[in-house]
Enzyme design. Structure first.
Site, short mmCIF file in Angstrom:
data_model
loop_
_atom_site.label_atom_id
_atom_site.label_comp_id
_atom_site.label_asym_id
_atom_site.label_seq_id
_atom_site.Cartn_x
_atom_site.Cartn_y
_atom_site.Cartn_z
N CYS A 119 -3.32 -7.96 3.19
CA CYS A 119 -3.82 -7.29 4.40
C CYS A 119 -5.29 -7.62 4.67
O CYS A 119 -5.79 -7.33 5.75
CB CYS A 119 -3.65 -5.79 4.29
SG CYS A 119 -1.94 -5.27 4.14
N HIS A 252 -8.98 -1.03 7.90
CA HIS A 252 -7.57 -1.47 7.88
C HIS A 252 -6.69 -0.26 8.18
O HIS A 252 -6.87 0.81 7.61
CB HIS A 252 -7.26 -2.05 6.51
CG HIS A 252 -5.82 -2.39 6.32
ND1 HIS A 252 -5.09 -3.06 7.27
CD2 HIS A 252 -4.97 -2.15 5.29
CE1 HIS A 252 -3.85 -3.22 6.84
NE2 HIS A 252 -3.75 -2.67 5.63
N ASN A 282 1.24 -0.10 9.53
CA ASN A 282 0.37 -1.07 8.85
C ASN A 282 0.89 -2.47 9.18
O ASN A 282 1.96 -2.86 8.70
CB ASN A 282 0.41 -0.78 7.35
CG ASN A 282 -0.43 -1.75 6.54
OD1 ASN A 282 -0.87 -2.79 7.03
ND2 ASN A 282 -0.64 -1.40 5.28
#
Ligand SMILES: CC(C)(COP(=O)(O)OP(=O)(O)OC[C@H]1O[C@@H](n2cnc3c(N)ncnc32)[C@H](O)[C@@H]1OP(=O)(O)O)[C@@H](O)C(=O)NCCC(=O)NCCS
Length: 332
Positions: A119, A252, A282
């Site tokens: 990520c 994030h 996500n």
């Protein structure tokens, strides 16, 4: 790794995103696994996410995002020198998604490759492209971050299934007169890698290589809350800024509980934090550019706004970028 950008200023001159049309709600997930809208909302803040169509792969998400970013920057794809695609769900291992995207745009002059940093991939890719453009190795760079995680999730595992979604974002990087990226802090800890991993996806042989995401949620939660704070504090100290200077904080988008923890610990007022995990889940490397695009659409990114982005994820990896936002059309 930590450092200030001490060369020619480089900034984002165009931003584009793409998320698949299909919206998957928590209630729909509750029909597939033993979960509920209440549990998912309370523990993660996520209400819905986008899911790619069966025929869509990473290139199909990257292409519209890239075209939008190029149009906003006023850059033709033929002018690109560099394409970096940060993803853990490439169309295939090779040819890379970067190469395929370069062919589709088309960007015949561009060096193109994929970058694997979970990520955090988008922030790592920003650092690479920024350095290459600042050093004069490239004039115009395209950085894409995105993932089609729905293709590598275990659709029977409620502990991972409810967290993730599909989406991508792209930015064009060019030299500017002033402002732009001030510095980066990037890190990795392979020792914690097994807390979020995809066994059987590479050259290591496993007994049950089902090639689906496996995660120890509690360990990742502890890691995420720790590095969101430490990485942000490190880059602010390195660049001589304080948390009070930050106008827009783009963490994030993993989970609102993680974001809330970091926000409080860092002492950033809530109205400076960008949150869209409720609508996208996500999206891995797509998360920060998707959030940046929302902030831009809401008029929150003004000329000179100090923007702090921090990503973290598989690897385990983390990374922060600090920049002074620049309006379009200021490239030299
Ligand atoms: C995954 C996460 C939301 C779980 O929340 P939590 O509060 O830590 O929950 P726990 O893991 O302690 O599990 C609590 C219970 O809920 C259950 N549970 C797990 N997922 C569930 C779901 N989708 N629906 C309902 N119950 C669920 C567990 O089985 C457990 O049940 P038990 O007590 O009977 O064993 C949380 O750990 C998290 O966000 N971790 C970080 C994940 C992440 O962001 N990863 C990507 C980083 S890039």
């Amino acid at each position: 790794m930590i450092g200030r950008s001490n060369g020619v200023p480089v900034s984002i001159t165009g931003l584009g995103t793409y998320a698949p049309e299909r919206v998957l709600t928590n209630d729909e997930l509750a029909e597939l696994v033993d979960t509920s809208d209440e549990w998912i909302t309370e523990r993660t803040g996520i209400k819905e996410r986008r899911i790619a169509a069966p025929e869509q792969a990473m290139t199909d998400l990257a292409l519209p995002a890239a075209r939008e970013a190029l149009a906003q920057a006023g850059v033709e794809p033929q002018e690109l020198d560099l394409i970096i695609v940060a993803t853990v769900t490439p169309d295939m291992m090779f040819p890379t998604t970067g190469s395929l995207l370069g062919d589709l745009l088309p960007a015949p002059k561009a060096a193109a490759y994929d970058l694997l940093a979970g990520c955090t991939g988008f922030v790592y890719a920003l650092a690479q492209a920024q350095a290459m453009v600042s050093a004069g190795l490239a004039d115009k760079a395209l950085v894409v971050g995105g993932d089609v995680l729905s293709k590598i999730l275990d659709w029977h595992d409620r502990s991972t299934l409810v967290l993730f979604g599909d989406g991508a974002g792209a930015v064009v990087l060019q030299r500017v007169d002033d402002g732009g990226f001030l510095g980066f802090e990037l890190g990795a800890d392979g020792g914690g890698g097994e807390h979020l991993w995809l066994p059987g996806s590479g050259s290591r042989t496993f007994e049950n290589p089902d090639k689906l995401v496996k995660m120890n949620g509690r360990e990742v939660f502890k890691f995420a809350t720790r590095v969101l704070v430490s990485s942000a504090e490190a880059i602010l100290a390195e660049t001589g800024r304080t948390i009070d200077d930050v106008d827009v904080y783009v963490p994030h988008q993993a989970n609102t509980r993680i974001i809330d923890y970091a926000t409080k610990k860092l002492g950033i007022p809530e109205d400076r934090v960008v949150i869209n995990v409720d609508r996208y889940g996500n999206t891995s490397s797509g998360s920060i550019p998707l959030a940046l695009a929302d902030a831009e659409a809401e008029g929150r990114l003004q000329e000179g706004s100090l923007v702090l982005m921090t990503g973290m994820g598989a690897g385990l990896t983390w990374g922060s970028a600090l920049m002074e936002w620049t309006a379009n059309g200021r490239t030299t």
